[in-house]
Every structure is written in structure tokens, then in C-alpha cells.
Write an enzyme that holds these catalytic residues in place. Structure first.
Site, short mmCIF file in Angstrom:
data_model
loop_
_atom_site.label_atom_id
_atom_site.label_comp_id
_atom_site.label_asym_id
_atom_site.label_seq_id
_atom_site.Cartn_x
_atom_site.Cartn_y
_atom_site.Cartn_z
N ARG A 278 0.82 -1.21 0.00
CA ARG A 278 0.00 0.00 0.00
C ARG A 278 0.86 1.27 0.00
NH1 ARG A 278 -3.63 3.08 3.29
NH2 ARG A 278 -5.67 3.27 2.32
N ILE B 21 -6.81 8.42 -0.68
CA ILE B 21 -6.91 6.96 -0.84
C ILE B 21 -7.73 6.51 0.37
CG2 ILE B 21 -4.62 6.73 0.25
CD1 ILE B 21 -4.16 4.17 -1.26
N SER B 22 -8.75 5.71 0.14
CA SER B 22 -9.68 5.35 1.22
C SER B 22 -9.01 4.54 2.31
CB SER B 22 -10.85 4.55 0.65
OG SER B 22 -11.52 5.29 -0.34
N GLN B 23 -9.62 4.59 3.49
CA GLN B 23 -9.21 3.75 4.61
C GLN B 23 -9.22 2.28 4.15
OE1 GLN B 23 -12.36 3.84 7.42
NE2 GLN B 23 -11.17 2.95 9.10
N PRO B 24 -8.22 1.49 4.57
CA PRO B 24 -8.18 0.08 4.12
C PRO B 24 -9.48 -0.68 4.37
CG PRO B 24 -6.11 0.67 5.20
CD PRO B 24 -7.02 1.85 5.36
#
Ligand code: SAH
Length: 212
Positions: A25, A51-54
Site C-alpha cells: 500500500r 486513498i480510502s481507509q483500508p
């Protein structure tokens, strides 16, 4: 990340957990932000985007209910991370990004990582892509003011659209499933916060204040 943020919170699909365990990531962030790669939150990318939260990436992928070989449309390439996760579970992805610098950076990044099966297109994806329809899944990773009709119409029968819908700074994650040519079901999956979808079926790009 996989054990604490994903598995412990109920993400059970081993294909998704495996794909996210494999993907570095940190390679999706700017060098100065790489320390943020595995934190439990969204992280900044270029052009004021995120970038979105995992967990959200995993959850949206799970809600899409797609299988290897399926054709998926993504709207909002951003860093390319969500697209890479979808490719990692074997789907064929076409992803639209309206910001040229982001589209180009994502292309270079996915090539360097050897991610296949992601086609990045530059342009407004808010009305989907009828040329590739029907899609086996559509995922929108930017916040829409309402569910674009064009996206419902581009779903294959049995396919799902996963999309954050609501106000500019707070939305509900919706899952729209097409049951028949004229029947769609809608379920709510809780509150989320995404950057805005800008364009024809999104917010007005030139007057951001109007939509707040
Ligand atoms: N999925 C991304 C995060 C997306 S952030 C990731 O994994 O990194 C939302 C992205 O949607 C931003 O890059 C923004 O530029 C893009 N976007 C907003 N409106 C759009 C539109 N109408 N068409 C295509 N991309 C759009």
C-alpha cells in the site's frame, strides 16, 4: 493491517484479505506520506484527493460480490489502489479518473507493480460507460449527490452498484442490486466520507460552494 483492521472487523472473504496482504500500500502514496500507508484511516494523495481507509476498500470490494473474470467499472481511480485490489481478486477493471495527473500516475504505478487487468481512462465517469455495459459490478469511490440513473441502467442483472450518496461532507454507503431489467433493490451500509464526485451526474466542479 489485515488482521487488526480487516479480519477482526468482519471482513471474511479470503480472496480480498489475500489481495490486500499482497499489495504494497505504501507504493500508492507519495514518498513523504509512506508512513501513513498502514494506518487505519484515509490518506492524502495528489490533487487534494484521498486513498480510502483500508477497511472501506475491503468492505466496498466485499459488497460488490464479484468473482474472478467479472468485468468491473470503477469511477474515481485516484491512486489506483482500489482498482489493484479488484484486479488482485481476478476481476477485469476499467477505471475512470477525471484528473489527468492522477490517471497518469496510477497507470505508471500499476505497470511498475505488474498489476494486469486494469484499464485506466481519463474522463468524467459519473454517467458510467455504456460502451462496456452491462457491467458485473460498478464501484464509485467518490461521493455522489444521488444515485446516477445511468449507472443503474449499466448494471447486468444480478450485478451490484456500490456508491456513497449524500451530502458533500457526509454520505451513506449504498448498495444497489439489479434484480431484473426493471427492478433494483437498495440497502444502506452506514455512514462514510468521500471526496466529491464531480461532473455530469455529480457535483458542479466550478461552483463547489453551491453544493455544500
Ligand atoms: N479509489 C481511489 C480513491 C479515489 S478518491 C483509490 O483507491 O486511491 C476519488 C477520486 O475520484 C479522485 O481521484 C477524483 O479525482 C475522482 N473523481 C471525482 N469525480 C470523478 C468523475 N466524475 N469521474 C472520474 N473520476 C472522478
Amino acid at each position: 493491517m489485515v488482521a487488526v483492521q480487516l479480519r477482526a472487523r468482519g471482513i471474511a472473504d479470503e480472496r480480498i484479505l489475500g489481495a490486500m496482504a499482497e499489495l504494497p500500500r505504501e507504493r500508492f502514496l507519495d514518498p513523504g506520506d509512506r508512513g501513513l500507508a498502514y494506518q487505519d484511516a484515509a490518506a492524502p494523495i495528489a490533487e487534494g484527493q484521498t486513498i480510502s481507509q483500508p477497511y472501506i476498500v475491503a468492505r466496498m470490494t466485499e459488497l460488490l460480490q464479484v468473482a474472478a473474470g467479472d468485468r468491473v467499472l470503477e469511477i474515481g481511480t485516484g491512486s489506483g489502489y482500489q482498482a489493484a485490489v479488484l484486479a488482485g481478486i481476478g476481476t477485469k477493471v476499467r477505471s475512470f479518473e477525471r484528473v489527468a495527473a492522477l490517471a497518469e500516475a496510477a497507470r505508471v504505478r500499476l505497470d511498475a507493480l505488474g498489476v494486469r487487468n486494469v484499464e485506466i481512462r481519463l474522463g468524467d465517469g459519473s454517467v458510467g460507460d455504456p460502451d462496456g455495459a452491462p457491467w458485473d459490478g460498478i464501484i464509485v469511490t467518490a461521493a455522489a449527490p444521488s444515485v446516477p440513473d445511468a449507472l443503474r441502467d449499466q448494471l447486468a442483472i444480478g450485478a451490484r452498484l456500490v456508491i456513497p450518496v449524500g451530502r458533500r461532507h457526509l454520505q451513506t454507503l449504498l448498495v444497489i442490486e439489479r434484480r431484473s431489467p426493471s427492478d433494483w433493490t437498495e440497502t444502506s451500509e452506514g455512514p462514510v466520507v468521500f471526496v466529491p464526485l464531480l461532473g455530469e451526474a455529480g457535483w458542479e466542479p466550478s461552483h463547489p460552494a453551491r453544493a455544500s
